[in-house]
Design an enzyme around this catalytic site. Sequence first.
Site, PDB file in Angstrom:
ATOM      1  N   HIS A 187      -8.448  -3.183  -6.048  1.00  0.00           N
ATOM      2  CA  HIS A 187      -8.412  -3.310  -4.581  1.00  0.00           C
ATOM      3  C   HIS A 187      -9.543  -2.467  -3.996  1.00  0.00           C
ATOM      4  O   HIS A 187      -9.858  -1.392  -4.516  1.00  0.00           O
ATOM      5  CB  HIS A 187      -7.055  -2.837  -4.047  1.00  0.00           C
ATOM      6  CG  HIS A 187      -6.866  -3.167  -2.602  1.00  0.00           C
ATOM      7  ND1 HIS A 187      -7.463  -2.431  -1.601  1.00  0.00           N
ATOM      8  CD2 HIS A 187      -6.201  -4.170  -1.984  1.00  0.00           C
ATOM      9  CE1 HIS A 187      -7.148  -2.967  -0.424  1.00  0.00           C
ATOM     10  NE2 HIS A 187      -6.391  -4.024  -0.637  1.00  0.00           N
ATOM     11  N   LYS A 233       0.854  -1.205   0.000  1.00  0.00           N
ATOM     12  CA  LYS A 233       0.000   0.000   0.000  1.00  0.00           C
ATOM     13  C   LYS A 233       0.885   1.249   0.000  1.00  0.00           C
ATOM     14  O   LYS A 233       1.945   1.234  -0.622  1.00  0.00           O
ATOM     15  CB  LYS A 233      -0.976  -0.060   1.174  1.00  0.00           C
ATOM     16  CG  LYS A 233      -1.715  -1.400   1.229  1.00  0.00           C
ATOM     17  CD  LYS A 233      -2.856  -1.452   2.183  1.00  0.00           C
ATOM     18  CE  LYS A 233      -3.519  -2.820   2.109  1.00  0.00           C
ATOM     19  NZ  LYS A 233      -4.714  -2.934   2.927  1.00  0.00           N
TER      20      LYS A 233
HETATM   21  P1  PGA Z   1      -4.269  -6.724   5.423  1.00  0.00           P
HETATM   22  O1  PGA Z   1      -4.566  -6.150   3.949  1.00  0.00           O
HETATM   23  O2  PGA Z   1      -3.490  -7.998   5.257  1.00  0.00           O
HETATM   24  O3  PGA Z   1      -3.476  -5.622   6.095  1.00  0.00           O
HETATM   25  O4  PGA Z   1      -5.595  -6.955   6.079  1.00  0.00           O
HETATM   26  C1  PGA Z   1      -4.845  -7.010   2.895  1.00  0.00           C
HETATM   27  C2  PGA Z   1      -5.046  -6.222   1.625  1.00  0.00           C
HETATM   28  O5  PGA Z   1      -5.646  -5.136   1.669  1.00  0.00           O
HETATM   29  O6  PGA Z   1      -4.610  -6.661   0.531  1.00  0.00           O
END
Ligand code: PGA
Length: 248
Positions: free
Chosen positions: A91, A11
């Site tokens: 996403h 991210k």
């Molecule tokens: P997370 O995120 O593992 O932090 O829950 C997963 C994603 O958004 O791909």
Amino acid sequence: MRRKLAAGNWKMNGTGRNLVEIETLARDHAESVVDLILCPPATLIERAARVAGPVLIGGQDCHAEASGAHTGDISALQLRDAGARAVILGHSERREAHEEDSAMVREKARAAHAENLTAIICVGETLAQREAQNTLDIIGAQLSLSVPDSATGHNTVIAYEPIWAIGTGKVPSTDQIGEVHDFIRSRLERRFGAGVGRSVRLLYGGSVKPDNAAQIFAVSNVDGALVGGASLRAADFSPIVAALEATA
Ligand code: PGA
């Protein structure tokens, strides 16, 4: 047999000093029996690709066009040129914050395929949709609209990410995950035929951690995971990868 796949999504996290995490991951899993993809922010793709060894580097989004007047956007061609081999598309954070709908995601996936990038296409329901027992309808619609006809087992991966499980520490039961993954598999087989339909890999994503990974990987039609927070540090991601390797 589908080759298992662990994908990480950084991210909007990470600068040059975090590249060491990718180097560590590459070293820890140099001879891995599973595929590894790490999707850092676009600013790190080129540098990451240089140190990633067997870990493939991916983007987190791309524009549907190859070039043009789209300030701030990045094309599939540019991702590929920077060293990316995959891209996350649709996403839920982009569907929400950037109002991306499934038709846009499909166009982006088409663009990714044209540049030989593996499209990791995300689908998932909100908590309200789950509570209203609309999960399979929502997933079915997202799937049929977001996945282009050009999809094959080689260029497309589907990630099931319940929105309420992302970054929350909440994880669906293994029955709930299995129900959605079996449903996605049957939809893909119906649309693309058994050959392609059975070859597309299905990832689960949403609060996958070292302590729940093995349980999730034991579910039918779960071919791996898309991992957010726990992919930032090799110390967290590596045990998740090891749990997947143990199933391969
Ligand atoms: P997370 O995120 O593992 O932090 O829950 C997963 C994603 O958004 O791909």
